[in-house]
Write a protein that holds these residues in place. Structure first.
Motif, PDB file in Angstrom:
ATOM      1  N   GLN A  85      26.699  55.830  40.691  1.00 50.02           N
ATOM      2  CA  GLN A  85      28.064  55.396  40.385  1.00 50.02           C
ATOM      3  C   GLN A  85      28.034  54.134  39.521  1.00 50.02           C
ATOM      4  OE1 GLN A  85      30.561  54.842  43.820  1.00 50.02           O
ATOM      5  NE2 GLN A  85      32.362  54.272  42.597  1.00 50.02           N
ATOM      6  N   ILE A  86      27.101  53.238  39.818  1.00 49.60           N
ATOM      7  CA  ILE A  86      26.957  52.022  39.005  1.00 49.60           C
ATOM      8  C   ILE A  86      26.582  52.396  37.576  1.00 49.60           C
ATOM      9  CG2 ILE A  86      25.550  49.953  38.675  1.00 49.60           C
ATOM     10  CD1 ILE A  86      25.332  49.917  41.814  1.00 49.60           C
ATOM     11  N   VAL A  87      25.630  53.323  37.431  1.00 48.67           N
ATOM     12  CA  VAL A  87      25.222  53.782  36.098  1.00 48.67           C
ATOM     13  C   VAL A  87      26.403  54.406  35.366  1.00 48.67           C
ATOM     14  CG1 VAL A  87      23.755  55.425  34.861  1.00 48.67           C
ATOM     15  CG2 VAL A  87      22.809  54.087  36.750  1.00 48.67           C
ATOM     16  N   GLU A  88      27.173  55.201  36.068  1.00 55.37           N
ATOM     17  CA  GLU A  88      28.336  55.851  35.457  1.00 55.37           C
ATOM     18  C   GLU A  88      29.374  54.834  35.012  1.00 55.37           C
ATOM     19  OE1 GLU A  88      31.572  59.429  36.392  1.00 55.37           O
ATOM     20  OE2 GLU A  88      30.312  58.638  38.013  1.00 55.37           O
ATOM     21  N   GLU A  89      29.640  53.839  35.845  1.00 51.63           N
ATOM     22  CA  GLU A  89      30.640  52.825  35.501  1.00 51.63           C
ATOM     23  C   GLU A  89      30.198  51.983  34.304  1.00 51.63           C
ATOM     24  OE1 GLU A  89      33.669  52.564  36.640  1.00 51.63           O
ATOM     25  OE2 GLU A  89      33.412  54.204  38.065  1.00 51.63           O
ATOM     26  N   LEU A  90      28.907  51.671  34.229  1.00 55.68           N
ATOM     27  CA  LEU A  90      28.396  50.959  33.057  1.00 55.68           C
ATOM     28  C   LEU A  90      28.594  51.788  31.795  1.00 55.68           C
ATOM     29  CD1 LEU A  90      25.057  49.544  34.527  1.00 55.68           C
ATOM     30  CD2 LEU A  90      26.966  48.166  33.701  1.00 55.68           C
ATOM     31  N   THR A  91      28.289  53.067  31.890  1.00 56.92           N
ATOM     32  CA  THR A  91      28.411  53.962  30.738  1.00 56.92           C
ATOM     33  C   THR A  91      29.858  54.074  30.277  1.00 56.92           C
ATOM     34  OG1 THR A  91      26.501  55.224  31.551  1.00 56.92           O
ATOM     35  CG2 THR A  91      27.878  56.278  29.891  1.00 56.92           C
ATOM     36  N   LYS A  92      30.781  54.158  31.219  1.00 61.56           N
ATOM     37  CA  LYS A  92      32.206  54.220  30.873  1.00 61.56           C
ATOM     38  C   LYS A  92      32.652  52.986  30.098  1.00 61.56           C
ATOM     39  CE  LYS A  92      33.903  57.027  34.771  1.00 61.56           C
ATOM     40  NZ  LYS A  92      34.724  56.985  36.015  1.00 61.56           N
ATOM     41  N   MET A 128      30.342  43.526  37.053  1.00 62.86           N
ATOM     42  CA  MET A 128      30.375  44.372  35.861  1.00 62.86           C
ATOM     43  C   MET A 128      31.561  44.027  34.973  1.00 62.86           C
ATOM     44  SD  MET A 128      30.280  48.557  35.694  1.00 62.86           S
ATOM     45  CE  MET A 128      29.082  48.635  37.037  1.00 62.86           C
ATOM     46  N   GLU A 129      32.695  43.778  35.573  1.00 63.10           N
ATOM     47  CA  GLU A 129      33.874  43.402  34.795  1.00 63.10           C
ATOM     48  C   GLU A 129      33.668  42.055  34.098  1.00 63.10           C
ATOM     49  OE1 GLU A 129      36.423  45.182  33.932  1.00 63.10           O
ATOM     50  OE2 GLU A 129      35.601  46.843  35.103  1.00 63.10           O
ATOM     51  N   GLN A 130      32.915  41.175  34.731  1.00 67.70           N
ATOM     52  CA  GLN A 130      32.607  39.896  34.080  1.00 67.70           C
ATOM     53  C   GLN A 130      31.687  40.120  32.869  1.00 67.70           C
ATOM     54  OE1 GLN A 130      32.249  36.194  36.279  1.00 67.70           O
ATOM     55  NE2 GLN A 130      32.254  37.350  38.196  1.00 67.70           N
ATOM     56  N   PHE A 131      30.766  41.082  32.966  1.00 67.94           N
ATOM     57  CA  PHE A 131      29.943  41.423  31.798  1.00 67.94           C
ATOM     58  C   PHE A 131      30.828  41.900  30.650  1.00 67.94           C
ATOM     59  CE2 PHE A 131      26.258  42.802  34.813  1.00 67.94           C
ATOM     60  CZ  PHE A 131      25.959  41.482  35.068  1.00 67.94           C
ATOM     61  N   VAL A 132      31.797  42.759  30.977  1.00 69.27           N
ATOM     62  CA  VAL A 132      32.723  43.282  29.961  1.00 69.27           C
ATOM     63  C   VAL A 132      33.515  42.140  29.340  1.00 69.27           C
ATOM     64  CG1 VAL A 132      34.749  44.736  29.574  1.00 69.27           C
ATOM     65  CG2 VAL A 132      32.887  45.556  31.041  1.00 69.27           C
ATOM     66  N   GLU A 133      34.015  41.253  30.173  1.00 69.73           N
ATOM     67  CA  GLU A 133      34.819  40.132  29.687  1.00 69.73           C
ATOM     68  C   GLU A 133      34.033  39.251  28.721  1.00 69.73           C
ATOM     69  OE1 GLU A 133      37.508  36.449  31.509  1.00 69.73           O
ATOM     70  OE2 GLU A 133      35.792  37.203  32.654  1.00 69.73           O
ATOM     71  N   CYS A 134      32.713  39.170  28.931  1.00 70.06           N
ATOM     72  CA  CYS A 134      31.875  38.276  28.124  1.00 70.06           C
ATOM     73  C   CYS A 134      31.176  39.004  26.973  1.00 70.06           C
ATOM     74  CB  CYS A 134      30.847  37.590  29.012  1.00 70.06           C
ATOM     75  SG  CYS A 134      31.573  36.461  30.212  1.00 70.06           S
ATOM     76  N   GLY A 135      31.422  40.283  26.832  1.00 69.16           N
ATOM     77  CA  GLY A 135      30.822  41.017  25.723  1.00 69.16           C
ATOM     78  C   GLY A 135      29.340  41.265  25.876  1.00 69.16           C
ATOM     79  N   VAL A 136      28.853  41.311  27.107  1.00 69.78           N
ATOM     80  CA  VAL A 136      27.444  41.639  27.346  1.00 69.78           C
ATOM     81  C   VAL A 136      27.269  43.133  27.126  1.00 69.78           C
ATOM     82  CG1 VAL A 136      25.570  41.660  29.027  1.00 69.78           C
ATOM     83  CG2 VAL A 136      27.200  39.757  28.994  1.00 69.78           C
ATOM     84  N   GLN A 181      31.555  43.807  44.960  1.00 68.14           N
ATOM     85  CA  GLN A 181      30.981  42.656  44.250  1.00 68.14           C
ATOM     86  C   GLN A 181      30.311  43.082  42.954  1.00 68.14           C
ATOM     87  OE1 GLN A 181      28.674  41.121  47.665  1.00 68.14           O
ATOM     88  NE2 GLN A 181      29.625  39.127  47.273  1.00 68.14           N
ATOM     89  N   LEU A 182      29.612  44.209  42.992  1.00 65.34           N
ATOM     90  CA  LEU A 182      28.949  44.693  41.782  1.00 65.34           C
ATOM     91  C   LEU A 182      29.971  45.105  40.725  1.00 65.34           C
ATOM     92  CD1 LEU A 182      25.947  46.783  43.138  1.00 65.34           C
ATOM     93  CD2 LEU A 182      25.977  44.414  42.369  1.00 65.34           C
ATOM     94  N   MET A 183      31.062  45.721  41.145  1.00 65.90           N
ATOM     95  CA  MET A 183      32.101  46.104  40.185  1.00 65.90           C
ATOM     96  C   MET A 183      32.755  44.867  39.564  1.00 65.90           C
ATOM     97  SD  MET A 183      32.070  49.387  39.942  1.00 65.90           S
ATOM     98  CE  MET A 183      30.296  49.198  40.179  1.00 65.90           C
ATOM     99  N   GLU A 184      32.952  43.843  40.378  1.00 66.93           N
ATOM    100  CA  GLU A 184      33.523  42.597  39.850  1.00 66.93           C
ATOM    101  C   GLU A 184      32.558  41.944  38.860  1.00 66.93           C
ATOM    102  OE1 GLU A 184      34.360  40.275  43.291  1.00 66.93           O
ATOM    103  OE2 GLU A 184      35.995  41.571  43.982  1.00 66.93           O
ATOM    104  N   THR A 240      31.536  30.653  40.222  1.00 67.27           N
ATOM    105  CA  THR A 240      31.894  30.164  38.890  1.00 67.27           C
ATOM    106  C   THR A 240      31.976  31.345  37.940  1.00 67.27           C
ATOM    107  OG1 THR A 240      30.696  28.094  39.289  1.00 67.27           O
ATOM    108  CG2 THR A 240      31.238  28.628  37.002  1.00 67.27           C
ATOM    109  N   PRO A 241      33.089  31.553  37.264  1.00 71.44           N
ATOM    110  CA  PRO A 241      33.216  32.713  36.365  1.00 71.44           C
ATOM    111  C   PRO A 241      32.108  32.734  35.314  1.00 71.44           C
ATOM    112  CG  PRO A 241      35.352  31.660  36.674  1.00 71.44           C
ATOM    113  CD  PRO A 241      34.329  30.756  37.296  1.00 71.44           C
ATOM    114  N   LEU A 242      31.619  33.918  35.032  1.00 69.55           N
ATOM    115  CA  LEU A 242      30.551  34.053  34.048  1.00 69.55           C
ATOM    116  C   LEU A 242      30.978  33.511  32.691  1.00 69.55           C
ATOM    117  CD1 LEU A 242      27.679  35.125  33.533  1.00 69.55           C
ATOM    118  CD2 LEU A 242      28.704  37.324  32.892  1.00 69.55           C
TER     119      LEU A 242
END
Length: 485
Positions: free
Chosen positions: A159-166, A133-141, A128-131, A380-382
């Motif tokens: 791992q969450i910190v690493e994925e955000l950094t990537k 995070m992908e919504q943040f990417v999609e929205c340009g956060v 759920q957290l990875m999903e 509801t999608p971000l």
């Protein structure tokens, strides 16, 4: 002449603001008009730009872009990286998110407004957290403040910190109680090439364990602060006041300054979550008690050398880097500006995502009665939540909407100073998003603005004279970018 966008910049856009150059280091966009954006978009290594054919305004813009290293002269073979190419996000702009990656905690804080001791808001799965995070990417956060509950209890925290950094999402703060901050954690974070700021809570010398509900928490928190100081991290602290610790303000702030803390937020506990228990509410400070404590402390703050930046609830703020002060709730707004000036500028460019997927304008709203009206990104999608939605309209609430939204503000002379106050505070005792902020009302109606100005201004000027500084007039606390919708 051929020019090319430097590698740290991206061509980006959002609904209503489609033309921007995004800086991957500061994690902020530079919004442009269509004409200037068209020029910068031609800085791709293969479009020839004749400076003499440009208007005077565009010539100045080109020169400034070169001087600020946004672009450079291209050499043969230069091309934009794929990630630099223009991308239009499917939503409106939000710069940052305050993200609860868990609703659980390892402490039993008596004043937790989101009831983390009972895990009320749950603990999302890694998937759920990875999903999310992908919504943040999609929205340009572009920036995330990681919070909880207590975020460090998650086994996948690093791992969450690493994925955000990537994903080039900056971490602008890690909010923690400090219990799990150790050398190993900091080594692992720094191995990712980052050194994010931390914010810890510390609730009074000799009093911290009472609020946190666990014996030994004060010692662990101080040890964490010492370690962060030794490792060179930027650290801020929040302090919640009640009748049992209000006498420790001066001692507490002096201790925090000695431990390298650069800024503090100090204010009374909110009557939400765990603190709504009638047995605990008896410990709450009245508005008069809180303001009298601040009035007593401000002279002491300057006597102690104004050792850090500080925010005393919605009253007094001091910015150490600028050596200037202001009232947090003082934002002059003539009546003719009310349809355009935001009542709560803090929620213009930021928002909150809870562990249960709730999307709220502010973290403090997650457990109020009005929270049932907020959307959830698990259903509801971000991109839709941050689109042309009711949620985004709430985030752009104007002074006029607050004035029209409740009887008291409608006829109040002080709204031209306070602009309606804090929406979070308004929702503590009301289900009306446009209701009155009782704390700010009390401040102005009882003349506390004049009392605080008198004590702050006189001691500030004495401090400046003693230290060879030029006093500055109190300023409105936020920029035009944040104030205007």
């Amino acid at each position: 002449m051929f020019y090319i966008l430097n590698e740290r910049y991206r061509l980006r856009g959002w609904q209503k603001v489609p033309y921007a150059v995004f800086d991957t280091l500061s994690k902020r966009p530079i919004f442009l008009g269509k004409e200037k954006f068209s020029l910068i978009a031609k800085c791709n290594g293969f479009h020839s730009i004749n400076r003499e054919e440009l208007s005077e305004d565009l010539q100045k813009f080109l020169d400034a872009s070169l001087e600020n290293n946004i672009i450079r002269e291209a050499v043969f073979g230069d091309m934009l990286l794929p990630e630099q190419e223009y991308k239009l996000y499917p939503c409106r702009y939000k710069r940052e998110v305050h993200w609860s990656i868990t609703g659980q905690c390892n402490l039993k804080c008596r004043h937790c407004f989101m009831s983390a001791p009972g895990g009320k808001h749950g603990n999302p799965s890694h998937e759920q957290l990875m999903e999310t995070m992908e919504q943040f990417v999609e929205c340009g956060v572009a920036q995330v403040g990681i919070t909880g509950g207590e975020p460090l209890i998650r086994p996948d925290f690093l791992q969450i910190v690493e994925e955000l950094t990537k994903r080039e999402i900056g971490i602008n703060c890690i909010y923690t109680n400090g219990w799990l901050v150790d050398e190993k954690l900091l080594d692992s974070i720094e191995a990712l090439g980052i050194k994010p700021p931390f914010q810890l809570s510390y609730d009074g010398v000799g009093q911290h364990d009472f609020l946190r509900g666990i014996e030994g928490c004060e010692e662990r928190t101080i040890n964490a602060l010492r370690l962060l100081q030794k490792r060179g991290y930027r650290v801020s602290v929040s302090t919640c006041l009640h009748k049992g610790n209000v006498h420790t303000i001066r001692e507490t702030i002096k201790l925090m300054a000695s431990l390298g803390v650069i800024s503090m937020k100090v204010g009374a506990t909110m009557t939400l979550g765990e603190w709504a228990d009638p047995a605990l509410r008896e410990l709450s400070l009245t508005p008069t008690e809180e303001l009298e404590a601040f009035e007593k402390y401000i002279p002491e703050f300057f006597e102690d050398g104004a050792p850090l930046s500080i925010m005393l609830a919605s009253t007094f703020s001091y910015q150490k880097d600028e050596e200037s002060w202001t009232f947090n709730s003082f934002r002059p707004c003539p009546a003719k500006w009310e349809p355009k000036v935001l009542s709560c500028p803090s929620i213009k460019n930021a928002f909150y995502v809870g562990a249960d997927g709730m999307v709220a304008p502010c973290m403090g709203m997650c457990d109020c009665g009005y929270a049932v009206n907020f959307p959830n990104l698990y259903t509801t999608p971000l991109r839709d939540i941050l689109g042309n939605s009711h949620f985004m309209d709430l985030c752009a609430t104007t002074v006029k909407q607050v004035r029209d939204g409740n009887d008291k503000c409608r006829n109040c002379e002080h709204i031209t100073k306070c602009t309606g106050g804090c929406r979070n505070s308004a929702l503590i005792d009301s289900d009306n998003f446009y209701d009155v902020d009782k704390d700010v009302c009390f401040f102005y109606e009882n003349g506390w603005d004049e009392r605080m100005h008198a004590v702050a201004d006189s001691h500030y000027k004495a401090y400046c004279e003693k230290n060879g500084l030029t006093p500055k007039e109190p300023t409105a606390p936020l920029s035009e970018e944040d104030n205007i919708c």
